[in-house]
Design a protein around this motif. Structure first.
Motif, mmCIF file in Angstrom:
data_model
loop_
_atom_site.group_PDB
_atom_site.id
_atom_site.type_symbol
_atom_site.label_atom_id
_atom_site.label_comp_id
_atom_site.label_asym_id
_atom_site.label_seq_id
_atom_site.Cartn_x
_atom_site.Cartn_y
_atom_site.Cartn_z
ATOM 1 N N THR A 166 0.840 -1.207 0.000
ATOM 2 C CA THR A 166 0.000 0.000 0.000
ATOM 3 C C THR A 166 0.873 1.255 0.000
ATOM 4 O OG1 THR A 166 -0.058 0.051 2.415
ATOM 5 C CG2 THR A 166 -1.796 -1.180 1.297
ATOM 6 N N ARG A 167 2.048 1.136 -0.597
ATOM 7 C CA ARG A 167 2.992 2.250 -0.567
ATOM 8 C C ARG A 167 2.483 3.460 -1.337
ATOM 9 N NH1 ARG A 167 8.143 0.167 -3.230
ATOM 10 N NH2 ARG A 167 6.653 -1.254 -4.197
ATOM 11 N N LYS A 168 2.909 4.630 -0.889
ATOM 12 C CA LYS A 168 2.691 5.835 -1.674
ATOM 13 C C LYS A 168 4.003 6.274 -2.315
ATOM 14 C CE LYS A 168 -1.241 7.267 1.055
ATOM 15 N NZ LYS A 168 -1.534 7.625 2.421
ATOM 16 N N GLU A 169 5.074 6.081 -1.578
ATOM 17 C CA GLU A 169 6.380 6.464 -2.139
ATOM 18 C C GLU A 169 7.191 5.232 -2.512
ATOM 19 O OE1 GLU A 169 8.580 9.408 -0.050
ATOM 20 O OE2 GLU A 169 6.753 10.293 0.781
ATOM 21 N N GLU A 170 8.107 5.421 -3.418
ATOM 22 C CA GLU A 170 8.895 4.303 -3.933
ATOM 23 C C GLU A 170 10.272 4.288 -3.301
ATOM 24 O OE1 GLU A 170 7.977 1.965 -6.431
ATOM 25 O OE2 GLU A 170 5.944 2.723 -6.155
ATOM 26 N N LYS A 171 10.306 4.230 -1.966
ATOM 27 C CA LYS A 171 11.596 4.140 -1.303
ATOM 28 C C LYS A 171 12.243 2.789 -1.584
ATOM 29 C CE LYS A 171 13.670 4.725 3.280
ATOM 30 N NZ LYS A 171 14.934 5.226 2.713
ATOM 31 N N ILE A 172 11.404 1.772 -1.562
ATOM 32 C CA ILE A 172 11.876 0.415 -1.873
ATOM 33 C C ILE A 172 11.693 0.138 -3.360
ATOM 34 C CG2 ILE A 172 11.422 -2.032 -1.512
ATOM 35 C CD1 ILE A 172 11.911 -1.494 1.179
ATOM 36 N N VAL A 173 12.705 -0.477 -3.953
ATOM 37 C CA VAL A 173 12.644 -0.821 -5.378
ATOM 38 C C VAL A 173 12.777 -2.329 -5.511
ATOM 39 C CG1 VAL A 173 13.785 -0.510 -7.607
ATOM 40 C CG2 VAL A 173 13.710 1.379 -5.976
ATOM 41 N N PHE A 174 11.999 -2.919 -6.397
ATOM 42 C CA PHE A 174 12.135 -4.353 -6.675
ATOM 43 C C PHE A 174 12.905 -4.550 -7.976
ATOM 44 C CE2 PHE A 174 8.738 -4.504 -3.587
ATOM 45 C CZ PHE A 174 8.996 -5.693 -2.901
ATOM 46 N N VAL A 175 13.950 -5.345 -7.888
ATOM 47 C CA VAL A 175 14.792 -5.571 -9.069
ATOM 48 C C VAL A 175 15.064 -7.070 -9.220
ATOM 49 C CG1 VAL A 175 15.928 -3.334 -8.814
ATOM 50 C CG2 VAL A 175 16.945 -5.349 -7.750
ATOM 51 N N THR A 176 15.468 -7.437 -10.435
ATOM 52 C CA THR A 176 15.853 -8.833 -10.670
ATOM 53 C C THR A 176 17.256 -9.069 -10.115
ATOM 54 O OG1 THR A 176 16.898 -8.384 -12.792
ATOM 55 C CG2 THR A 176 14.526 -8.832 -12.813
#
Length: 357
Positions: A327-337
């Motif tokens: 339910t994030r509003k900001e993209e502090k965390i990034v998902f990467v391969t």
DNA sequence: GATACGTGGAA
DNA sequence: TTTCCAAGTAT
């Protein structure tokens, strides 16, 4: 404090210079930054060598100069790319300060590294040692470049027992070096003292029997060379326990976040870390939700490892986790391969953790 | 002036 | 295992 005047009484400066330089000319180490006197190359090498061993620096120096061969190349690079080239070398503010300073050289000095003390020391990351090293090595100026080697060598040669951990003691050795430095070859003189300190006049078990300046050494004459230099002890470091979360989303991508742009490991990336006192699955999950707005399911602990810094120790407890609800509003965390991880700069502990992914 | 700031190797 | 160390600088 012993004044430099009394320290240098009865000290044969000319003879000392001659014996030291002759030893250096015959024995100097063949190091990649000694191929020429390019001020940029000298500069990069001196920053990398701060608190870092020669053997550690060499591969980084080659790679860095290949990627950023000139001040213009480094100025134009992305900071992330520069940090990636510094990954594993430590003291990462050196890399960011170097690039900041290089950009200033391009903007204010037409891309020419300054050849005077004032302008050099105004650049980020250049202090009194590096200023002197660049002026002497790249520009042949008789300026002192006082590092730990120089303080150790002169502490022993002149039998000086001032605490070399104190800033004012460095000033004393700078004053002494100004008196003793060769004006015919200041570059070789400074590098000779450092080579001597690194190979002969070492911290433990100095090789006094083969030392080219043994006959000038009061410490040796008095048999106190093992007791010098005097250096006050560092304090014990603090333990910081964390849970490190290797979080996968439904696509199998991995969560990473960038550290703040100041302080420890600034702007590097890491797997999310939760400060903990005791191990409690619910506490960690709830803390993470409050902090990031993401529900996770904590899996089993995979391993633990220590990351020892100069002033503190991370105790890292590594967990797998699954992303439940986002339910994030900001993209502090990034998902990467996993492949994409290779382009982000990580601290060494987080590089090691990839084995547990 | 004391502390923050990395890492890996040696004894 | 623990301690110290290695071409320091910024604050």
């Amino acid at each position: 404090m012993i004044g430099k005047e009394s320290s240098l009484q009865n000290f044969n400066i000319k003879a000392f210079q001659k014996d030291l330089l002759e030893w250096y000319y015959a024995n100097k180490r063949d190091l990649p930054w000694r191929k020429d006197q390019d001020p940029y190359r000298v500069w990069v090498s001196e920053i990398m060598l701060q608190q870092t061993k020669v053997d550690t620096v060499i591969p980084y120096f080659h790679n860095f100069l290949e990627k950023f061969p000139t001040v213009h190349a480094l100025a134009a690079a992305d900071e992330q790319e520069v940090l990636k080239a510094w990954e594993g070398l430590g003291y990462y503010s050196r890399a960011r300060n170097l690039q900041h300073a290089v950009r200033e050289v391009v903007e204010h000095y037409g891309g020419q590294v300054p050849d005077n003390p004032k302008e050099l020391e105004s650049l980020k990351g250049i202090g009194s040692y590096t200023k002197g090293a660049i002026l002497s090595i790249a520009f042949n100026q008789p300026e002192p470049a006082v590092d730990g080697n120089v303080m150790r060598v002169f502490s022993r040669v002149l039998n000086i027992d001032d605490d070399i951990a104190l800033p004012k003691t460095k000033k004393l050795f700078e004053a002494i070096t100004r008196e003793v430095i060769s004006h015919e070859d200041p570059s070789s003189f400074n590098q000779a003292i450092m080579d001597l300190g690194a190979t002969i006049c070492t911290p433990k078990s100095p090789a006094c029997l083969i030392c080219p300046v043994q006959e000038y050494c009061q410490g040796y004459e008095l048999g106190v060379e093992q007791q010098l230099p005097i250096k006050s002890k560092a304090k014990k470091n603090k333990k910081m326990p964390y849970a490190v979360l290797l979080i996968r989303n439904e696509q199998g991508e991995i969560a990473i976040e960038q550290r703040p742009d100041d302080g420890l490991l600034a702007n590097l990336w890491q797997f999310p870390m939760v400060p903990i006192q005791e191990m409690s699955v619910e506490l960690i999950e709830n803390w993470f939700y409050a902090q990031y707005g993401m529900r996770i399911n904590l899996g089993e602990k995979q391993a633990d490892l220590k990351h020892v810094f100069s002033h503190l120790t991370w105790e890292l407890n590594i967990f797998h986790a699954k992303l439940e609800h986002d339910t994030r509003k900001e993209e502090k965390i990034v998902f990467v391969t996993e492949d994409e991880l290779n382009s982000y700069p990580f601290p060494v502990s987080h590089l090691k953790m990839r084995e547990y992914l």
